[in-house]
Design a protein around this motif. Structure first.
Motif, PDB file in Angstrom:
ATOM      1  N   LYS A   1     -87.886  11.363  25.361  1.00  0.00           N
ATOM      2  CA  LYS A   1     -87.377   9.997  25.510  1.00  0.00           C
ATOM      3  C   LYS A   1     -88.432   9.028  24.989  1.00  0.00           C
ATOM      4  CE  LYS A   1     -83.528  10.945  27.838  1.00  0.00           C
ATOM      5  NZ  LYS A   1     -83.480  12.375  27.578  1.00  0.00           N
ATOM      6  N   LEU A   2     -88.006   8.126  24.130  1.00  0.00           N
ATOM      7  CA  LEU A   2     -88.914   7.180  23.501  1.00  0.00           C
ATOM      8  C   LEU A   2     -89.655   6.344  24.546  1.00  0.00           C
ATOM      9  CD1 LEU A   2     -89.917   5.950  20.816  1.00  0.00           C
ATOM     10  CD2 LEU A   2     -87.995   4.363  20.927  1.00  0.00           C
ATOM     11  N   LYS A   3     -88.960   5.917  25.602  1.00  0.00           N
ATOM     12  CA  LYS A   3     -89.560   5.024  26.596  1.00  0.00           C
ATOM     13  C   LYS A   3     -90.595   5.736  27.470  1.00  0.00           C
ATOM     14  CE  LYS A   3     -85.739   5.737  29.870  1.00  0.00           C
ATOM     15  NZ  LYS A   3     -84.642   5.072  30.613  1.00  0.00           N
TER      16      LYS A   3
ATOM     17  N   ASP B   1     -98.226   4.838  23.783  1.00  0.00           N
ATOM     18  CA  ASP B   1     -98.364   4.208  22.475  1.00  0.00           C
ATOM     19  C   ASP B   1     -98.994   5.172  21.478  1.00  0.00           C
ATOM     20  OD1 ASP B   1     -97.228   1.915  23.426  1.00  0.00           O
ATOM     21  OD2 ASP B   1     -99.130   0.869  23.770  1.00  0.00           O
ATOM     22  N   ASN B   2     -99.966   5.947  21.933  1.00  0.00           N
ATOM     23  CA  ASN B   2    -100.642   6.879  21.033  1.00  0.00           C
ATOM     24  C   ASN B   2     -99.687   7.974  20.576  1.00  0.00           C
ATOM     25  OD1 ASN B   2    -103.030   7.865  19.697  1.00  0.00           O
ATOM     26  ND2 ASN B   2    -103.010   9.552  21.188  1.00  0.00           N
ATOM     27  N   GLU B   3     -98.813   8.447  21.507  1.00  0.00           N
ATOM     28  CA  GLU B   3     -97.837   9.479  21.143  1.00  0.00           C
ATOM     29  C   GLU B   3     -96.806   8.927  20.159  1.00  0.00           C
ATOM     30  OE1 GLU B   3     -97.692  12.337  25.103  1.00  0.00           O
ATOM     31  OE2 GLU B   3     -96.607  10.420  25.128  1.00  0.00           O
ATOM     32  N   LYS B   4     -96.415   7.661  20.365  1.00  0.00           N
ATOM     33  CA  LYS B   4     -95.470   7.041  19.425  1.00  0.00           C
ATOM     34  C   LYS B   4     -96.108   6.893  18.051  1.00  0.00           C
ATOM     35  CE  LYS B   4     -93.072   4.362  22.984  1.00  0.00           C
ATOM     36  NZ  LYS B   4     -92.811   3.006  23.511  1.00  0.00           N
ATOM     37  N   ARG B   5     -97.434   6.561  18.062  1.00  0.00           N
ATOM     38  CA  ARG B   5     -98.144   6.402  16.785  1.00  0.00           C
ATOM     39  C   ARG B   5     -98.194   7.735  16.035  1.00  0.00           C
ATOM     40  NH1 ARG B   5    -103.655   6.116  14.938  1.00  0.00           N
ATOM     41  NH2 ARG B   5    -103.855   4.475  13.345  1.00  0.00           N
TER      42      ARG B   5
ATOM     43  N   ALA C   1     -96.115  10.212  16.413  1.00  0.00           N
ATOM     44  CA  ALA C   1     -94.745  10.536  16.005  1.00  0.00           C
ATOM     45  C   ALA C   1     -94.359   9.777  14.738  1.00  0.00           C
ATOM     46  CB  ALA C   1     -93.765  10.207  17.130  1.00  0.00           C
ATOM     47  N   GLY C   2     -94.729   8.498  14.673  1.00  0.00           N
ATOM     48  CA  GLY C   2     -94.425   7.709  13.477  1.00  0.00           C
ATOM     49  C   GLY C   2     -95.095   8.287  12.242  1.00  0.00           C
ATOM     50  N   ALA C   3     -96.359   8.707  12.396  1.00  0.00           N
ATOM     51  CA  ALA C   3     -97.085   9.287  11.263  1.00  0.00           C
ATOM     52  C   ALA C   3     -96.410  10.571  10.794  1.00  0.00           C
ATOM     53  CB  ALA C   3     -98.534   9.565  11.659  1.00  0.00           C
ATOM     54  N   ARG C   4     -96.015  11.425  11.762  1.00  0.00           N
ATOM     55  CA  ARG C   4     -95.365  12.690  11.396  1.00  0.00           C
ATOM     56  C   ARG C   4     -93.997  12.446  10.774  1.00  0.00           C
ATOM     57  NH1 ARG C   4     -94.949  16.898   8.805  1.00  0.00           N
ATOM     58  NH2 ARG C   4     -93.530  18.503   9.628  1.00  0.00           N
ATOM     59  N   GLY C   5     -93.237  11.523  11.359  1.00  0.00           N
ATOM     60  CA  GLY C   5     -91.919  11.228  10.813  1.00  0.00           C
ATOM     61  C   GLY C   5     -91.995  10.665   9.406  1.00  0.00           C
ATOM     62  N   PHE C   6     -93.032   9.847   9.151  1.00  0.00           N
ATOM     63  CA  PHE C   6     -93.194   9.282   7.808  1.00  0.00           C
ATOM     64  C   PHE C   6     -93.456  10.382   6.780  1.00  0.00           C
ATOM     65  CE2 PHE C   6     -95.846   7.400   4.443  1.00  0.00           C
ATOM     66  CZ  PHE C   6     -94.941   6.461   3.958  1.00  0.00           C
TER      67      PHE C   6
ATOM     68  N   GLU D   1     -90.339   7.071  13.435  1.00  0.00           N
ATOM     69  CA  GLU D   1     -90.725   7.331  14.823  1.00  0.00           C
ATOM     70  C   GLU D   1     -89.777   8.340  15.485  1.00  0.00           C
ATOM     71  OE1 GLU D   1     -90.772   4.133  18.010  1.00  0.00           O
ATOM     72  OE2 GLU D   1     -92.867   4.108  17.308  1.00  0.00           O
ATOM     73  N   ILE D   2     -88.464   8.175  15.290  1.00  0.00           N
ATOM     74  CA  ILE D   2     -87.482   9.060  15.924  1.00  0.00           C
ATOM     75  C   ILE D   2     -87.589  10.487  15.366  1.00  0.00           C
ATOM     76  CG2 ILE D   2     -85.032   9.544  16.241  1.00  0.00           C
ATOM     77  CD1 ILE D   2     -85.986   7.267  17.963  1.00  0.00           C
TER      78      ILE D   2
END
Length: 455
Positions: A56-58, A62-66, A68-73, A43-44
């Motif tokens: 900033k994570l906060k 939720d969709n942007e975090k999702r 980001a997690g996919a891209r980071g993975f 995610e980071i």
């Protein structure tokens, strides 16, 4: 009644984490990293890649975090290569600085620095490796909570500090040894440059603590002319790789030189004894010859002037030095002697010197001690490897020099073309029948016996 959310295809990260929860090993390096470290790390890294280092994570949905997690993975799945690609991009976007700054990596740096759990260490270690290979981080410096054990790169500034030189001198040294291009003004060509510390290791070893010529003269307390003579004679040698026109010297070598000429006794007053510089004038000698007499233990009288230090403290007897030097032969031929040896005249020798076939150097005559020019033995050896004097070929064939020379000219064997006033003939050895055999069958030259028969 609350409406159910729309079903979405699992991302790569979600699929990986689901399988991992089920106990499935998926054969990647991520299997050896903590579950939480993979989830939050992806995610980071993804946030930084998609939304920038100041995100900033906060503040993300939720969709942007999702996303980001996919891209980071995707990046994590590529291991070091994927993470390095992102880190190199961040480095370029920051202007490719040579100083590490947390603001250039934003939330990624803060997260890695503040996440002390052991499960994050593999990710921290990869980023730490990138930092030490990109920035001039020295041994003992703290990077993301760990001490750097080996320097990987140098900047001009860190190298300057390690060498103990000024910036300009450091840039010149790097240019002289091929680490910096000579183009551009001094200093500007080194701006923002980092260099492989391992490749620089021999340079650091040779030049760390080196001193310039002025400091070297001061250290041994020798006048400039005397110091120059000692360098020219090979008694003192600049460090190999010194910039042209700016030699550097090893203090250890200078200490060894001083130890080699240390006087046996001291004297506050020594009638008739003078320093090396005065001895050179009185005995018509060079500093190199006098110093070698001291180093070889050939002089009985070597006294220390109690009021001086180093080179200027050495007092000698001029008469003893003159006698010791009287029959020291230089390693070379006088032009007249070489002309006789080659079977040519003095004009021919001068011509060969002017064309670079032979070399002339200054030396001292073994009897008069006057300055003379000689052709070094090494220069004669190199010449005879390529050329054969007509006199030598005639001696090999057992015939007269003129007859053999005329026969070779009739056979159209080319010789070195010389002006009319030049007497004698010199042929290229490879053009003469049995020329190579003549060199092979010639007894090893005893140059001293030929060049100085009277001694």
């Amino acid at each position: 009644m609350r409406e159910l959310g729309a079903w979405q295809v699992p991302t790569g990260l979600e699929d990986y984490l689901t399988r991992r929860l089920a106990g499935e090993q998926q054969g990647t390096w991520l299997d050896n990293i903590g579950f939480g470290a993979v989830a939050l790390g992806a995610e980071i890294f993804g946030i930084v890649d998609l939304f920038g280092v100041d995100a900033k994570l906060k503040h993300l949905s939720d969709n942007e975090k999702r996303r980001a997690g996919a891209r980071g993975f995707e990046l994590l799945s590529e291991g070091e290569e994927g993470l390095f690609r992102l880190l190199r991009r961040l480095h370029r976007e920051a202007g490719s600085p040579i100083s590490l700054s947390r603001r250039n990596y934003g939330c990624l740096f803060n997260w890695l620095e503040q996440s002390h759990a052991e499960q994050y260490e593999p990710l921290r270690d990869t980023v730490r490796k990138f930092f030490t290979e990109t920035y001039p981080i020295g041994e003992g410096d703290l990077v993301l909570g760990k001490t750097c054990t080996t320097r990987r790169v140098h900047s001009v500034e860190t190298l300057r500090r390690e060498l103990g030189l000024g910036r300009r001198q450091t840039v010149e040294l790097l240019g002289a040894n091929g680490f910096l291009k000579p183009e551009g003004e001094i200093g500007s060509s080194a701006k923002g440059v980092v260099l492989d510390a391992q490749a620089l290791a021999p340079l650091v070893k040779n030049f760390a603590g080196a001193i310039c010529q002025v400091a070297a003269q001061k250290k041994i307390n020798a006048p400039r002319a005397q110091f120059g003579a000692l360098v020219a004679g090979g008694i003192i040698r600049p460090i190999a790789g010194s910039p042209v026109g700016r030699p550097y010297y090893d203090e250890g070598q200078l200490d060894a030189f001083l130890a080699s000429i240390v006087p046996r006794t001291s004297a506050a007053k020594a009638d008739g004894l003078v320093g090396i510089q005065s001895v050179c004038r009185k005995a018509v000698a060079g500093a190199v010859d006098v110093v070698r007499l001291i180093q070889n233990g050939d002089l009985k009288t070597v006294v220390r002037d109690a009021e001086q230090d180093g080179y200027l403290s050495v007092l000698l007897d001029p008469a003893e030095v003159a006698e010791a030097l009287r029959l020291i032969r230089p390693d070379g031929y006088l032009r007249s002697t070489l002309a006789e040896f080659f079977g040519i005249n003095a004009s021919a020798v001068r011509y060969l010197v002017s064309k670079g076939h032979l070399k002339l150097v200054r030396a001292r005559h073994p009897v008069s001690r006057k300055s003379v020019q000689v052709v070094p033995y090494s220069s004669v050896d190199r010449f005879l490897e390529r050329f054969i004097p007509g006199k030598h070929y005639a001696e090999f064939l057992g015939d007269s020099t003129r007859k053999v020379g005329d026969q070779l000219i009739q056979e159209r064997v080319p010789c070195i073309r010389m002006p009319e006033e030049c007497g004698g003939r010199i042929f290229r050895r490879s053009d003469v029948t049995s020329g190579v055999e003549e060199l092979a069958n010639r007894l090893p030259l005893s140059h001293d016996e030929i060049a100085w028969p009277e001694l």
